[in-house]
Scaffold this active site. Structure first.
Site, PDB file in Angstrom:
ATOM      1  N   LYS A  55       0.870  -1.179   0.000  1.00 24.33           N
ATOM      2  CA  LYS A  55       0.000   0.000   0.000  1.00 24.33           C
ATOM      3  C   LYS A  55       0.906   1.229   0.000  1.00 24.33           C
ATOM      4  O   LYS A  55       1.942   1.238   0.680  1.00 24.33           O
ATOM      5  CB  LYS A  55      -0.892  -0.034   1.244  1.00 24.33           C
ATOM      6  CG  LYS A  55      -1.906   1.107   1.338  1.00 24.33           C
ATOM      7  CD  LYS A  55      -2.845   0.918   2.527  1.00 24.33           C
ATOM      8  CE  LYS A  55      -3.885   2.027   2.638  1.00 24.33           C
ATOM      9  NZ  LYS A  55      -4.828   1.817   3.763  1.00 24.33           N
ATOM     10  N   SER A  99      -9.861   2.007   2.697  1.00 26.69           N
ATOM     11  CA  SER A  99      -8.960   2.775   1.867  1.00 26.69           C
ATOM     12  C   SER A  99      -7.941   1.947   1.099  1.00 26.69           C
ATOM     13  O   SER A  99      -7.330   2.441   0.165  1.00 26.69           O
ATOM     14  CB  SER A  99      -8.222   3.788   2.747  1.00 26.69           C
ATOM     15  OG  SER A  99      -7.396   3.111   3.682  1.00 26.69           O
ATOM     16  N   SER A 151     -10.127  -0.519   6.897  1.00 26.12           N
ATOM     17  CA  SER A 151      -9.544  -0.435   5.551  1.00 26.12           C
ATOM     18  C   SER A 151      -8.810  -1.665   5.053  1.00 26.12           C
ATOM     19  O   SER A 151      -8.425  -1.696   3.889  1.00 26.12           O
ATOM     20  CB  SER A 151      -8.615   0.768   5.450  1.00 26.12           C
ATOM     21  OG  SER A 151      -9.377   1.927   5.329  1.00 26.12           O
TER      22      SER A 151
HETATM   23  N1  GLN Z   1     -13.299   4.220   6.136  1.00 21.23           N
HETATM   24  C1  GLN Z   1     -12.721   4.682   7.365  1.00 21.23           C
HETATM   25  C2  GLN Z   1     -12.294   6.109   7.211  1.00 21.23           C
HETATM   26  O1  GLN Z   1     -12.560   6.679   6.222  1.00 21.23           O
HETATM   27  C3  GLN Z   1     -11.569   3.806   7.754  1.00 21.23           C
HETATM   28  C4  GLN Z   1     -10.338   4.060   6.983  1.00 21.23           C
HETATM   29  C5  GLN Z   1      -9.192   3.206   7.371  1.00 21.23           C
HETATM   30  O2  GLN Z   1      -9.361   2.165   8.004  1.00 21.23           O
HETATM   31  N2  GLN Z   1      -8.006   3.667   7.023  1.00 21.23           N
HETATM   32  O3  GLN Z   1     -11.697   6.687   8.069  1.00 21.23           O
END
Ligand code: GLN
Length: 488
Positions: free
Chosen positions: A76, A151, A175
Site C-alpha cells: 500500500k 482505503s 480499511s
Molecule cells: N473508512 C474509514 C475512514 O474513512 C476507515 C479508513 C481506514 O481504516 N483507514 O476513516
C-alpha cells in the site's frame, strides 16, 4: 498460470524450479500493464522488482531461500519505500521519494519478497471506496462499475485481479477488512501493537495497524509471520514473542464458542447479507463450534466516537504538511499565511480537509471536554464491552460490511452514508482487537465477507478459525471473470 496460485504454491513452484523469481516477476509486471485500467498501482517499480527477483533467484540456487523468497507482492502506498515514490494517495506527497524503508518494508525485504510497486489508496487512508485518491479511483475487478472498497482498494483490487499474489494494507477503521470483503479476499488487522507503525504515514495513530491482504488465511499467516514483531522505533509496538501463524492452522474447532452480537444481526441487516452470514455460521457448527448470542451494547457509539477520535488525531498528524517542512508547496506565496493556506488547500483533497476541520474543532479549547474527552470515555466503554464478551466466547462473528461493492459514485456525495460502511469494523480498532474478513457465499454475484473478531493477541486462533472454514468451502478460491482465463 502462476497468477492463479497462492503464495504457498508460488513458493513451492520456485523451489521446484518451475519458474524463476525473475520469470514470475515479469509475469506479474506484464499483467499489471495489461490491466492498467483498474488503476491498482500508483507506482510500478519494474527495475527494482527485477533486481530483487534476481537476488532472490541467487538465494534459491544457493539453498538459502525462506518460505517467501522470490515471491512478488505489493505495498500500500502508505509505507515508506526507500528510493521509491510514497504518495499516500495525496497530491501533498505527489513528488515525495521516501529516504528510508518502513519497518514492515524492511522485514518483507528480509524475507526475500519482491516489491512490484505501490498500491493505490484513498488519500491518507481516509475513505471506504478508493474514490478519494488523488491518483484516481480504483475499479473492482468483480464488476468494474463498482468500487473495490477502501482505503486499501488498490491492494485489494490488485490481489483480486491477479496483479499481485499478496499485498500489505492498513486498517484504521476497516480499511483492510472492508476492501477484502468487497473484493473476495482474506484480510487481517492484527492486535494494535503487533506490527510496527514506523515508516507508515500516520492517519490516526491510536487506531492504525498494518496487516496482510491475501487469497486465503494460509497466505495471510505467511505474510503476517514476516510483518510482525517488536520494533524499538515504534513506542506502541509490543515486545512480545511472535507466534508461528502457520503452525496452528489445522487445529480443531471442536468446542469453539462463537459470539453473535444481537446488535450486528438487527433488522437493519440486509436479508441477503444475513442469509450468507447464517450459511457460513452453519459451516462452523458443522466443524464443531457452538453459537452463542451476546450483547455489545455500545456498538451504535462506534461510528460517532471514531469520527471524533480519528479526525482529532489526523488533524494533529497532518499538521506537519505545511509546505515548509513537508509536502506540496504552492507557487509564489505572498506571505507566510498565504504559503500555509494555499499549500495545504492545494495539497489536500476534500475528504482530508473535512477531517482536519472536524478534528481541529473537536480539539479546540472549550470543545475538548465536550467532544474529545467524551469520545475517549465512550471508547473505554466499547473496549470493556468486548472484554465482557470474551469472558463468554472465543470469537465474535458477523458481516464485515453492510453491503457488497456499490456503484462508483453511489456514496461519493454523502459522507455519512460512506462512513456507515464501517459500522461493523470500527469498534475493533477502537478496542485495539485483532479482526479478519473472509469471503463467504456471494450476494448478487458480488463477494461478501464474514468478520471474525478475536481477543487480544489471538491472531493464531483467528487464522486457524478462518483456515478451517476455507478447508471446508471454496468461496475464497472464486476469481472474477475476465482476469484468469488464458495464459497471461
Ligand atoms: N473508512 C474509514 C475512514 O474513512 C476507515 C479508513 C481506514 O481504516 N483507514 O476513516
Amino acid at each position: 498460470m502462476p497468477h492463479k496460485k497462492s503464495i504457498t504454491e508460488l513458493s513451492a513452484g520456485l523451489a521446484a524450479g518451475e519458474y524463476s523469481s525473475v520469470e514470475l516477476t515479469e509475469h506479474y509486471l506484464k499483467r499489471i500493464e495489461k490491466h492498467n485500467d483498474l488503476n491498482c498501482y500508483i507506482t510500478v517499480d519494474q527495475e527494482g522488482a527485477l533486481q530483487q527477483a534476481s537476488q532472490a533467484d541467487a538465494l534459491i540456487a544457493s539453498g538459502e531461500a525462506g518460505a517467501l523468497t522470490g515471491v512478488p507482492m505489493a505495498h500500500k502506498d502508505i509505507f515508506m519505500t526507500e528510493g521509491l515514490a510514497t504518495t499516500c494517495g495525496s497530491r501533498m506527497l505527489e513528488n515525495f521519494v521516501a529516504p528510508y524503508d518502513a519497518t514492515v518494508v524492511t522485514k518483507i525485504k528480509q524475507a526475500g519478497m519482491v516489491t512490484l510497486g505501490k498500491a493505490n489508496m484513498d488519500e491518507f487512508a481516509m475513505g471506504s471506496s478508493n474514490e478519494n485518491s488523488y491518483f484516481g479511483r480504483v475499479l473492482n475487478p468483480w464488476n468494474t462499475a463498482t468500487v473495490p472498497g477502501g482505503s486499501s482498494g488498490g491492494s485489494a483490487a490488485a490481489v483480486a485481479a491477479g496483479l499481485a499474489p499478496i499485498a500489505t494494507a492498513t486498517d484504521t477503521g476497516g480499511s483492510i477488512r472492508q476492501p477484502a470483503a468487497l473484493c473476495g479476499l482474506t484480510g487481517m488487522k492484527p492486535t494494535y501493537g503487533r506490527v510496527s507503525r514506523w515508516g507508515m504515514v500516520a492517519f490516526a495513530s491510536s487506531l492504525d495497524q498494518a496487516g496482510p491482504m491475501a487469497q486465503s488465511a494460509e497466505d495471510c499467516a505467511l505474510l503476517l509471520n514476516a510483518m510482525s514483531g517488536f520494533d524499538e522505533k515504534d513506542s506502541t509496538c509490543m515486545d512480545r514473542p511472535v507466534d508461528d501463524y502457520s503452525a496452528t492452522l489445522n487445529d480443531s474447532l471442536k468446542g469453539l464458542r462463537i459470539g453473535l452480537p444481537r446488535e450486528y444481526f438487527s433488522e437493519d441487516l440486509d436479508p441477503a447479507m444475513r442469509k450468507v452470514v447464517d450459511d457460513a455460521l452453519k459451516v462452523y457448527e458443522g466443524l464443531g463450534a457452538q453459537l452463542i448470542e451476546i450483547d455489545l451494547p455500545n456498538t451504535h457509539l462506534s461510528i460517532p466516537v471514531y469520527y471524533i477520535v480519528a479526525p482529532a488525531e489526523c488533524s494533529s498528524n497532518l499538521s506537519r504538511f505545511d509546505g515548509v517542512r513537508y509536502g506540496h508547496r504552492c507557487d509564489d506565496p505572498k506571505d507566510l499565511n498565504d504559503l500555509y493556506s494555499r499549500s495545504r488547500g492545494e495539497g489536500f483533497g476534500a475528504e482530508v480537509t473535512r477531517r482536519i476541520m472536524i478534528g481541529t474543532y473537536a480539539l479546540s479549547s472549550g470543545y475538548y471536554d465536550a467532544y474529545y474527552l467524551k469520545a475517549q470515555q465512550l471508547r473505554r466503554l466499547i473496549k470493556e464491552g468486548f472484554e465482557r464478551a470474551f469472558e463468554q466466547v472465543d470469537v465474535i462473528m458477523g458481516p464485515t460490511s453492510p453491503d457488497v461493492a456499490f456503484p462508483i459514485g453511489a456514496k461519493a456525495d454523502n459522507p455519512v452514508d460512506m462512513y456507515l460502511s464501517d459500522i461493523y469494523t470500527i469498534s475493533a480498532n477502537l478496542a485495539g482487537l485483532p479482526a479478519m474478513s473472509i469471503p463467504v457465499e456471494q450476494v448478487n454475484q458480488l463477494p461478501a465477507g464474514l468478520q471474525l473478531i478475536g481477543n487480544y493477541w489471538s491472531e493464531s486462533r483467528l487464522l486457524n478459525i478462518a483456515h478451517q472454514f476455507q478447508q471446508s468451502t471454496a468461496w475464497h478460491s472464486q476469481k472474477p471473470a475476465g482476469f484468469f482465463e488464458g495464459e497471461s
